[in-house]
Design a protein around this motif. Structure first.
Motif, PDB file in Angstrom:
ATOM      1  N   GLU A 189       0.824  -1.205   0.000  1.00  0.00           N
ATOM      2  CA  GLU A 189       0.000   0.000   0.000  1.00  0.00           C
ATOM      3  C   GLU A 189       0.862   1.259   0.000  1.00  0.00           C
ATOM      4  N   LYS A 190       1.941   1.255   0.748  1.00  0.00           N
ATOM      5  CA  LYS A 190       2.841   2.418   0.790  1.00  0.00           C
ATOM      6  C   LYS A 190       3.502   2.627  -0.572  1.00  0.00           C
ATOM      7  N   ILE A 191       3.973   1.555  -1.178  1.00  0.00           N
ATOM      8  CA  ILE A 191       4.580   1.661  -2.510  1.00  0.00           C
ATOM      9  C   ILE A 191       3.571   2.206  -3.514  1.00  0.00           C
ATOM     10  N   ASP A 192       2.339   1.714  -3.458  1.00  0.00           N
ATOM     11  CA  ASP A 192       1.274   2.208  -4.346  1.00  0.00           C
ATOM     12  C   ASP A 192       1.073   3.712  -4.191  1.00  0.00           C
ATOM     13  N   ARG A 193       0.998   4.180  -2.938  1.00  0.00           N
ATOM     14  CA  ARG A 193       0.803   5.611  -2.684  1.00  0.00           C
ATOM     15  C   ARG A 193       1.965   6.428  -3.239  1.00  0.00           C
ATOM     16  N   ILE A 194       3.174   5.951  -3.064  1.00  0.00           N
ATOM     17  CA  ILE A 194       4.342   6.664  -3.579  1.00  0.00           C
ATOM     18  C   ILE A 194       4.285   6.736  -5.098  1.00  0.00           C
ATOM     19  N   GLU A 195       3.939   5.635  -5.753  1.00  0.00           N
ATOM     20  CA  GLU A 195       3.864   5.619  -7.217  1.00  0.00           C
ATOM     21  C   GLU A 195       2.751   6.528  -7.723  1.00  0.00           C
ATOM     22  N   ARG A 196       1.591   6.520  -7.062  1.00  0.00           N
ATOM     23  CA  ARG A 196       0.480   7.397  -7.488  1.00  0.00           C
ATOM     24  C   ARG A 196       0.847   8.862  -7.299  1.00  0.00           C
ATOM     25  N   ARG A 197       1.533   9.164  -6.199  1.00  0.00           N
ATOM     26  CA  ARG A 197       1.945  10.545  -5.947  1.00  0.00           C
ATOM     27  C   ARG A 197       2.921  11.011  -7.021  1.00  0.00           C
ATOM     28  N   ALA A 198       3.852  10.150  -7.401  1.00  0.00           N
ATOM     29  CA  ALA A 198       4.819  10.504  -8.445  1.00  0.00           C
ATOM     30  C   ALA A 198       4.101  10.772  -9.763  1.00  0.00           C
ATOM     31  N   LEU A 199       3.112   9.940 -10.091  1.00  0.00           N
ATOM     32  CA  LEU A 199       2.338  10.152 -11.317  1.00  0.00           C
ATOM     33  C   LEU A 199       1.555  11.457 -11.245  1.00  0.00           C
ATOM     34  N   ALA A 200       0.936  11.726 -10.108  1.00  0.00           N
ATOM     35  CA  ALA A 200       0.177  12.965  -9.940  1.00  0.00           C
ATOM     36  C   ALA A 200       1.081  14.188 -10.066  1.00  0.00           C
ATOM     37  N   GLU A 201       2.294  14.098  -9.519  1.00  0.00           N
ATOM     38  CA  GLU A 201       3.236  15.220  -9.630  1.00  0.00           C
ATOM     39  C   GLU A 201       3.630  15.459 -11.079  1.00  0.00           C
ATOM     40  N   GLU A 202       3.831  14.401 -11.846  1.00  0.00           N
ATOM     41  CA  GLU A 202       4.166  14.553 -13.262  1.00  0.00           C
ATOM     42  C   GLU A 202       2.982  15.122 -14.040  1.00  0.00           C
ATOM     43  N   CYS A 203       1.792  14.659 -13.738  1.00  0.00           N
ATOM     44  CA  CYS A 203       0.593  15.170 -14.420  1.00  0.00           C
ATOM     45  C   CYS A 203       0.374  16.647 -14.117  1.00  0.00           C
ATOM     46  N   ALA A 204       0.711  17.062 -12.912  1.00  0.00           N
ATOM     47  CA  ALA A 204       0.539  18.466 -12.527  1.00  0.00           C
ATOM     48  C   ALA A 204       1.442  19.384 -13.346  1.00  0.00           C
ATOM     49  N   LYS A 205       2.500  18.834 -13.900  1.00  0.00           N
ATOM     50  CA  LYS A 205       3.415  19.634 -14.719  1.00  0.00           C
ATOM     51  C   LYS A 205       2.868  19.914 -16.116  1.00  0.00           C
ATOM     52  N   LEU A 206       1.839  19.176 -16.508  1.00  0.00           N
ATOM     53  CA  LEU A 206       1.283  19.349 -17.848  1.00  0.00           C
ATOM     54  C   LEU A 206       0.466  20.635 -17.938  1.00  0.00           C
TER      55      LEU A 206
END
Length: 78
Positions: free
Chosen positions: A40-57
Motif C-alpha cells: 500500500e505504501k509503494i502504491d501511494r508513492i507511485e500514485r503521488r509521483a504520477l500525480a506530480e508529473e501530471c501536474a506539470k502538464l
C-alpha cells in the motif's frame, strides 16, 4: 512470484497493533499484515509521483494536442 524471508526491526507498539489485527482475523499473520502495508505504501508513492508529473502538464497545450487535426464537421457517420 517467489518470496524472500527478511528480518526487520519494528517498535513494540507497531507489533502490538499488528498482533491485534491478526487476532481479529484482519490478516492471517504478521507477515501478511506487513507485506500488505508495504504494498500500500509503494502504491501511494507511485500514485503521488504520477500525480506530480501530471501536474506539470499544461491543460491548454494538452487540449490543443488532443484536438489537433480534428474537424468536427467531418466526423464519420455510424
Amino acid at each position: 512470484m517467489g518470496k524472500t524471508k527478511i528480518a526487520v526491526t519494528i517498535d513494540a507498539q507497531a507489533v502490538i497493533k499488528i498482533d491485534r489485527l491478526v487476532e481479529k482475523s484482519v490478516f492471517a499473520n504478521r507477515s501478511q499484515a506487513i507485506q500488505q502495508a508495504i504494498y500500500e505504501k509503494i502504491d501511494r508513492i507511485e500514485r503521488r509521483a504520477l500525480a506530480e508529473e501530471c501536474a506539470k502538464l499544461d491543460p491548454v497545450e494538452e487540449k490543443k494536442l488532443a484536438d489537433e487535426g480534428l474537424e468536427t464537421e467531418q466526423w464519420p457517420e455510424y
